[in-house]
Design a protein around this motif. Structure first.
Motif, PDB file in Angstrom:
ATOM      1  N   LYS A 151     -16.544 -68.029 -70.513  1.00 31.42           N
ATOM      2  CA  LYS A 151     -16.730 -66.845 -71.313  1.00 31.42           C
ATOM      3  C   LYS A 151     -17.782 -65.663 -70.898  1.00 31.42           C
ATOM      4  O   LYS A 151     -17.711 -64.639 -70.952  1.00 31.42           O
ATOM      5  CB  LYS A 151     -16.630 -66.963 -72.915  1.00 31.42           C
ATOM      6  N   TYR A 152     -18.793 -66.178 -70.430  1.00 35.83           N
ATOM      7  CA  TYR A 152     -19.918 -65.251 -69.882  1.00 35.83           C
ATOM      8  C   TYR A 152     -19.762 -64.970 -68.498  1.00 35.83           C
ATOM      9  O   TYR A 152     -20.889 -64.455 -68.125  1.00 35.83           O
ATOM     10  CB  TYR A 152     -21.141 -66.199 -70.519  1.00 35.83           C
ATOM     11  N   CYS A 153     -18.839 -65.390 -67.807  1.00 35.57           N
ATOM     12  CA  CYS A 153     -18.779 -65.179 -66.514  1.00 35.57           C
ATOM     13  C   CYS A 153     -17.766 -64.041 -66.106  1.00 35.57           C
ATOM     14  O   CYS A 153     -16.598 -64.150 -66.755  1.00 35.57           O
ATOM     15  CB  CYS A 153     -18.589 -66.465 -65.763  1.00 35.57           C
ATOM     16  N   LEU A 154     -17.925 -63.249 -64.988  1.00 32.92           N
ATOM     17  CA  LEU A 154     -16.906 -62.442 -64.327  1.00 32.92           C
ATOM     18  C   LEU A 154     -16.076 -63.526 -63.380  1.00 32.92           C
ATOM     19  O   LEU A 154     -16.809 -64.312 -62.397  1.00 32.92           O
ATOM     20  CB  LEU A 154     -17.538 -61.365 -63.525  1.00 32.92           C
ATOM     21  N   LEU A 155     -14.893 -63.844 -63.652  1.00 34.01           N
ATOM     22  CA  LEU A 155     -14.154 -64.664 -62.830  1.00 34.01           C
ATOM     23  C   LEU A 155     -13.933 -64.010 -61.522  1.00 34.01           C
ATOM     24  O   LEU A 155     -13.144 -62.968 -61.412  1.00 34.01           O
ATOM     25  CB  LEU A 155     -12.958 -65.194 -63.414  1.00 34.01           C
ATOM     26  N   VAL A 156     -14.099 -64.478 -60.392  1.00 39.40           N
ATOM     27  CA  VAL A 156     -13.663 -64.022 -58.995  1.00 39.40           C
ATOM     28  C   VAL A 156     -13.099 -65.047 -58.298  1.00 39.40           C
ATOM     29  O   VAL A 156     -13.363 -66.166 -57.786  1.00 39.40           O
ATOM     30  CB  VAL A 156     -14.829 -63.611 -58.435  1.00 39.40           C
ATOM     31  N   GLU A 157     -11.620 -64.865 -58.121  1.00 41.36           N
ATOM     32  CA  GLU A 157     -10.690 -65.764 -57.659  1.00 41.36           C
ATOM     33  C   GLU A 157     -10.784 -65.781 -56.023  1.00 41.36           C
ATOM     34  O   GLU A 157     -10.383 -64.622 -55.691  1.00 41.36           O
ATOM     35  CB  GLU A 157      -9.227 -66.049 -58.286  1.00 41.36           C
ATOM     36  N   PHE A 158     -11.006 -66.706 -55.275  1.00 45.51           N
ATOM     37  CA  PHE A 158     -10.715 -66.779 -53.864  1.00 45.51           C
ATOM     38  C   PHE A 158      -9.716 -67.608 -53.489  1.00 45.51           C
ATOM     39  O   PHE A 158      -9.217 -68.784 -53.899  1.00 45.51           O
ATOM     40  CB  PHE A 158     -11.907 -67.328 -53.149  1.00 45.51           C
ATOM     41  N   LYS A 159      -8.802 -66.734 -52.665  1.00 47.27           N
ATOM     42  CA  LYS A 159      -7.525 -67.360 -52.170  1.00 47.27           C
ATOM     43  C   LYS A 159      -7.656 -67.858 -50.721  1.00 47.27           C
ATOM     44  O   LYS A 159      -8.531 -67.430 -50.121  1.00 47.27           O
ATOM     45  CB  LYS A 159      -6.360 -66.450 -52.484  1.00 47.27           C
ATOM     46  N   LYS A 160      -6.855 -68.685 -50.224  1.00 44.89           N
ATOM     47  CA  LYS A 160      -6.805 -69.170 -49.128  1.00 44.89           C
ATOM     48  C   LYS A 160      -6.458 -68.023 -48.070  1.00 44.89           C
ATOM     49  O   LYS A 160      -5.451 -67.266 -48.528  1.00 44.89           O
ATOM     50  CB  LYS A 160      -5.596 -70.142 -48.689  1.00 44.89           C
ATOM     51  N   PRO A 161      -7.393 -67.710 -47.085  1.00 42.71           N
ATOM     52  CA  PRO A 161      -6.754 -66.656 -46.244  1.00 42.71           C
ATOM     53  C   PRO A 161      -5.689 -66.884 -45.565  1.00 42.71           C
ATOM     54  O   PRO A 161      -4.968 -68.139 -45.585  1.00 42.71           O
ATOM     55  CB  PRO A 161      -8.052 -66.679 -45.000  1.00 42.71           C
ATOM     56  N   THR A 162      -4.873 -65.849 -44.810  1.00 44.46           N
ATOM     57  CA  THR A 162      -3.818 -66.310 -44.224  1.00 44.46           C
ATOM     58  C   THR A 162      -4.013 -66.830 -42.799  1.00 44.46           C
ATOM     59  O   THR A 162      -5.127 -66.860 -42.353  1.00 44.46           O
ATOM     60  CB  THR A 162      -2.958 -64.901 -43.647  1.00 44.46           C
ATOM     61  N   VAL A 163      -2.879 -67.528 -42.008  1.00 48.69           N
ATOM     62  CA  VAL A 163      -3.112 -68.068 -40.777  1.00 48.69           C
ATOM     63  C   VAL A 163      -3.690 -67.199 -40.049  1.00 48.69           C
ATOM     64  O   VAL A 163      -4.745 -67.468 -39.083  1.00 48.69           O
ATOM     65  CB  VAL A 163      -1.800 -68.736 -40.409  1.00 48.69           C
ATOM     66  N   ARG A 164      -3.095 -65.721 -39.997  1.00 47.44           N
ATOM     67  CA  ARG A 164      -3.951 -64.891 -39.050  1.00 47.44           C
ATOM     68  C   ARG A 164      -5.300 -64.705 -39.232  1.00 47.44           C
ATOM     69  O   ARG A 164      -6.056 -64.458 -38.151  1.00 47.44           O
ATOM     70  CB  ARG A 164      -3.020 -63.387 -39.420  1.00 47.44           C
ATOM     71  N   GLU A 165      -5.637 -64.677 -40.566  1.00 45.23           N
ATOM     72  CA  GLU A 165      -7.132 -64.377 -40.903  1.00 45.23           C
ATOM     73  C   GLU A 165      -8.029 -65.753 -40.241  1.00 45.23           C
ATOM     74  O   GLU A 165      -8.856 -65.407 -39.541  1.00 45.23           O
ATOM     75  CB  GLU A 165      -7.501 -64.276 -42.202  1.00 45.23           C
ATOM     76  N   VAL A 166      -7.664 -66.820 -40.572  1.00 40.02           N
ATOM     77  CA  VAL A 166      -8.047 -68.008 -39.872  1.00 40.02           C
ATOM     78  C   VAL A 166      -8.284 -67.755 -38.502  1.00 40.02           C
ATOM     79  O   VAL A 166      -9.470 -68.046 -37.645  1.00 40.02           O
ATOM     80  CB  VAL A 166      -7.447 -69.199 -40.449  1.00 40.02           C
ATOM     81  N   MET A 167      -7.135 -67.432 -37.671  1.00 41.64           N
ATOM     82  CA  MET A 167      -7.042 -67.346 -36.267  1.00 41.64           C
ATOM     83  C   MET A 167      -8.304 -66.341 -35.805  1.00 41.64           C
ATOM     84  O   MET A 167      -8.896 -66.436 -34.889  1.00 41.64           O
ATOM     85  CB  MET A 167      -5.791 -67.071 -35.991  1.00 41.64           C
ATOM     86  N   LYS A 168      -7.961 -65.390 -36.756  1.00 41.32           N
ATOM     87  CA  LYS A 168      -9.062 -64.069 -36.343  1.00 41.32           C
ATOM     88  C   LYS A 168     -10.642 -64.846 -36.192  1.00 41.32           C
ATOM     89  O   LYS A 168     -11.429 -64.438 -35.199  1.00 41.32           O
ATOM     90  CB  LYS A 168      -9.161 -63.135 -37.284  1.00 41.32           C
ATOM     91  N   HIS A 169     -10.977 -65.617 -37.249  1.00 42.83           N
ATOM     92  CA  HIS A 169     -12.136 -66.230 -37.023  1.00 42.83           C
ATOM     93  C   HIS A 169     -12.260 -66.946 -35.997  1.00 42.83           C
ATOM     94  O   HIS A 169     -13.437 -66.976 -35.269  1.00 42.83           O
ATOM     95  CB  HIS A 169     -12.370 -66.703 -38.505  1.00 42.83           C
ATOM     96  N   LEU A 170     -11.347 -67.918 -35.771  1.00 44.85           N
ATOM     97  CA  LEU A 170     -11.419 -68.893 -34.586  1.00 44.85           C
ATOM     98  C   LEU A 170     -11.598 -68.411 -33.301  1.00 44.85           C
ATOM     99  O   LEU A 170     -12.554 -68.638 -32.629  1.00 44.85           O
ATOM    100  CB  LEU A 170     -10.214 -69.738 -34.727  1.00 44.85           C
ATOM    101  N   LYS A 171     -10.825 -67.038 -33.125  1.00 38.64           N
ATOM    102  CA  LYS A 171     -10.881 -66.318 -31.913  1.00 38.64           C
ATOM    103  C   LYS A 171     -12.456 -65.852 -31.674  1.00 38.64           C
ATOM    104  O   LYS A 171     -13.103 -65.750 -30.580  1.00 38.64           O
ATOM    105  CB  LYS A 171     -10.211 -65.160 -31.955  1.00 38.64           C
ATOM    106  N   LYS A 172     -13.057 -65.333 -32.811  1.00 41.52           N
ATOM    107  CA  LYS A 172     -14.521 -64.889 -32.890  1.00 41.52           C
ATOM    108  C   LYS A 172     -15.612 -65.844 -32.351  1.00 41.52           C
ATOM    109  O   LYS A 172     -16.179 -65.779 -31.465  1.00 41.52           O
ATOM    110  CB  LYS A 172     -14.710 -64.366 -34.070  1.00 41.52           C
ATOM    111  N   VAL A 173     -15.221 -67.270 -32.842  1.00 42.06           N
ATOM    112  CA  VAL A 173     -15.966 -68.300 -32.334  1.00 42.06           C
ATOM    113  C   VAL A 173     -15.867 -68.497 -31.150  1.00 42.06           C
ATOM    114  O   VAL A 173     -16.771 -68.717 -30.324  1.00 42.06           O
ATOM    115  CB  VAL A 173     -15.743 -69.590 -33.458  1.00 42.06           C
TER     116      VAL A 173
END
Lengths: 409, 323
Positions: A151-173
């Protein structure tokens, strides 16, 4: 040198975080609103599945807004007193030098059992009285334990990124590691991880570290990884049990492909049965298991499978007589399976050429690969004229000719 | 210029051109004269003329349009039970038009058929005997089920003699104007052992290098086509380094596609050439023979040969203990 890539390539600013744009915006706006006045909700509750970047976001935000981050996790919540200690330290006052402070309470799911009694209550009290932004992180914000706190918190929901987004990060690595990676390989890892960025990066490191080029064949065998724990347990029993029945039973529990298990046992036997006599006995048992595999193939009589299993389980287990126990020896992935997946493209090429030879030379494509290909290759590497004639005669296409001549592409 | 693979280009077209297996050829010729053949099994090692004999037989029997009258199936490529049922049936059931009332079905590498497929084949052979005769080609007739064997006339092919081997190669050399030294023949025969396909492939690859072929050229071709280095592998195993020895084995088999039968032949030679005590040579010959037999039965080459390497590791250990 071998730092964990998940740490080494962690996003340093919010702009580098993959996915969850909406959540990040909501979270940033809330954090910035502290500049004007203390908002109604003094804590942000970041929740969502593992490995989607909740903690990373908090760290990046602190950097972006130049805030001092005070971080606590599960082990700090054990008791109400422990919580109070850091609560007093972190949330009541600003920093000494007038900067702002951000308190992060990570892994809230970790508060369990009686030892944490009062833990959640104490956190609720901290949040209510907080003088600086507090961020809570958990997988499941809707756990009944958090009902008051929520009740005292701002709820911020994180969802799974898309496969594309994960790939983008892997590519950066990969760019950071100077690895030339195929899209397909990265896609496979991204999908396989269940869009869990942390596990994807860990997989990437396990598979690609030290490579210049990273292709699909390097990852195809990962399909088996989910079964790793199952396999390891079975292997341990087969290689270390003193009881033939127990060794046989291990396989029933595993419910895995016999050929796959055979490869695992075959690969690992010499590392665990080091006495030469034990080794010879174990390898002979595997050789007999293999004979029965062959008999099943030719007779299609699957009732013989029990003998395959006898030899590859009990047979191997009973071979251990003299090998002295040694420390922990890691299990190794069957090299043959890795080799097969690495060379899939090449073998397909060979078999395509085999089919061409078969049409002209009255042999099976399998035999053509074995008996003709090595010689044809020598001709193609040394005598372009003869090679051209044979290429025409066999009706080989350009990629086949290049392959035989040892040219890439 | 027309270049082909010599193994195909110089394949005899008619029984008259066959230089070896004279007894077999004589019997086949008598079939041609009688214009009738029984079901046959041609068994024997690779490169000894089994497929060629079957093709020549069809050619001589039917004459020019012989391709209309026979069909060639390779069991290694299409060994399923359904292939036998469907393809073979469709082909076998229709009557041949012409002087000879039956067709010929050549089933190559038929020892690779599952026994279920062989059972199905057996029934098909019986049902369509009137319209179709089968020639089963195999390396090992033992892998063909008994009921089929008893319905077929057996023909046993053997490796070519040195004389026939050289005669065949000399014919090619003349046609292709290849320059070659006599010592090269020794080298080729040493590695081919009378397998004409391998001999011809070796010769052509050596010729492609474009210089006079001497023994060294032949060995370098063999070394590249089939790099067998068992000596070091044996040494590693006997020193107790089984894992590294197995690694060498894998490289040969997986990377270079060296045949398991060639590797074991070489191991056998090396063991007897080695400085091991004689009792041990005999003991190990037993182990090698057992593994060779398992290979012949069609077991996995890497698994079987590494079991042999483990025996060598054990032998090395016992020798060191003075056993």
């Amino acid at each position: 040198m071998h730092a964990a890539w998940i740490v080494k390539h962690k996003p340093q600013t919010l702009s580098e975080v993959v996915g969850n744009a909406e959540a990040i915006q909501k979270f940033t706006e809330w954090a910035r609103s502290w500049d004007k006045r203390i908002p109604k909700k003094r804590a942000a509750f970041l929740h969502g599945p593992p490995g989607v970047g909740k903690t990373v976001c908090v760290e990046a935000l602190a950097k972006d807004l130049q805030m001092e981050l005070v971080e606590k996790n599960a082990s700090d919540y054990r008791t109400a007193e422990a919580v109070q200690r850091f609560a007093g330290l972190a949330s009541q006052y600003g920093t000494l030098f007038g900067g702002s402070r951000l308190v992060l309470l990570d892994e809230l799911d970790g508060i369990t059992g009686t030892a944490d009694k009062g833990g959640v209550g104490a956190i609720t009290e901290i949040v209510k009285a907080a003088q600086c932004p507090v961020v809570l992180v958990a997988n499941n914000a809707y756990d009944p334990r958090f009902s008051t706190l929520r009740k005292y918190c701002l709820l911020v929901e994180f969802k799974k990124p898309t496969v594309r987004e994960v790939m983008k990060h892997l590519k950066k690595v990969c760019v950071g590691e100077e690895i030339n990676a195929d899209e397909e390989a990265l896609k496979f890892i991204a999908e396989k991880s269940g869009r869990d960025v942390r596990s994807a990066v860990n997989d990437l490191q396990a598979l690609a570290q030290g490579k210049k080029r990273f292709v699909y064949e390097d990852v195809a065998w990962l399909a088996e990884r989910d079964r790793k724990d199952v396999i390891f347990n079975v292997l341990r029993t087969i290689l270390y049990s003193k009881d033939s029945w127990e060794a046989k039973k291990a396989v029933d529990a595993a419910d895995m492909d016999t050929d796959m298990l055979f490869q695992w046992v075959y690969e690992n036997v010499p590392y665990h049965l080091t006495d030469p006599q034990d080794l010879a006995k174990a390898m002979d048992a595997l050789s007999l298991a293999d004979i029965y595999r062959r008999r099943i193939r030719s007779t299609q009589d699957w009732s013989l499978l029990r003998y395959v299993l006898d030899f590859m389980t009990a047979g191997v287990a009973m071979a251990r007589e003299r090998t002295k126990p040694s420390g922990w020896i890691p299990f190794r992935f069957p090299e043959k399976i890795q080799w097969m997946s690495r060379t899939k493209a090449e073998r397909e090429m060979q078999s395509a050429i085999g089919m061409k030879i078969r049409r002209k030379c009255h042999v099976s494509s399998v035999r053509a690969v074995k008996e003709f290909l090595p010689y044809i290759r020598i001709i193609f590497e040394n005598n372009p004229e003869m090679a051209a004639g044979i290429a025409r005669w066999l009706d080989l296409d350009e990629t086949m000719v290049n392959y035989l001549a040892g040219r890439k592409g | 210029m027309s270049w082909e693979l010599w193994a195909e280009k110089y394949r005899p077209q008619s029984l008259d051109q066959m230089i070896n297996q004279t007894e077999i050829v004589e019997r086949l010729k008598s079939f041609v004269e009688a214009k009738n053949i029984p079901h046959c099994i041609f068994a024997g090692p690779p490169g000894t003329g089994k497929t060629t004999a079957a093709l020549c037989l069809a050619h001589d029997l039917y004459g020019k349009g012989y391709r209309e009258h026979f069909m060639e199936l390779n069991a290694s490529d299409e060994r399923g039970i359904n292939v036998v049922r469907e393809t073979v049936k469709t082909f076998a059931r229709t009557r041949s038009i012409g002087e000879i009332p039956f067709k010929i079905m050549i089933l190559d590498e038929s020892d690779n058929m599952t026994s279920d497929a062989q059972q199905a084949l057996r029934r098909t052979m019986e049902r369509f005997t009137e319209t179709c005769r089968f020639i089963l080609i195999a390396n090992y007739s033992g892998k063909i089920i008994e009921p089929i064997q008893s319905r077929c006339a057996p023909f046993r092919f053997s490796y070519l003699s040195r004389e026939d081997h050289d005669r065949y190669l000399r014919h090619i050399i003349q046609q292709e104007s290849v320059k070659i030294l006599d010592e090269a023949f020794d080298a080729i025969f040493e590695v081919s052992g009378g397998d004409l396909r391998r001999a011809t492939n070796t010769l052509q690859a050596a010729a492609s290098l474009g210089r006079v072929i001497d023994a060294e050229t032949v060995y370098s071709v063999i070394g590249r086509a089939s790099p067998i280095d068992v000596r070091e592998m044996i040494a590693l195993a006997m020193k107790g380094n089984f894992i590294e020895a197995r690694q060498r084995l894998r490289e040969m088999i997986l990377k270079y596609g060296v045949a398991g039968s060639d590797i074991i032949k070489q191991i056998h030679i090396e063991i007897f050439r080695s400085a091991l005590p004689d009792q041990w040579k005999v003991k190990l010959a037993g182990a090698i023979g057992e593994i060779d037999f398992r290979l012949v039965q069609g077991a996995d080459e890497e698994v079987q040969l590494s079991a042999l390497l483990a025996r060598l590791t054990e032998a090395g250990y016992e020798l060191k203990r003075g056993g």
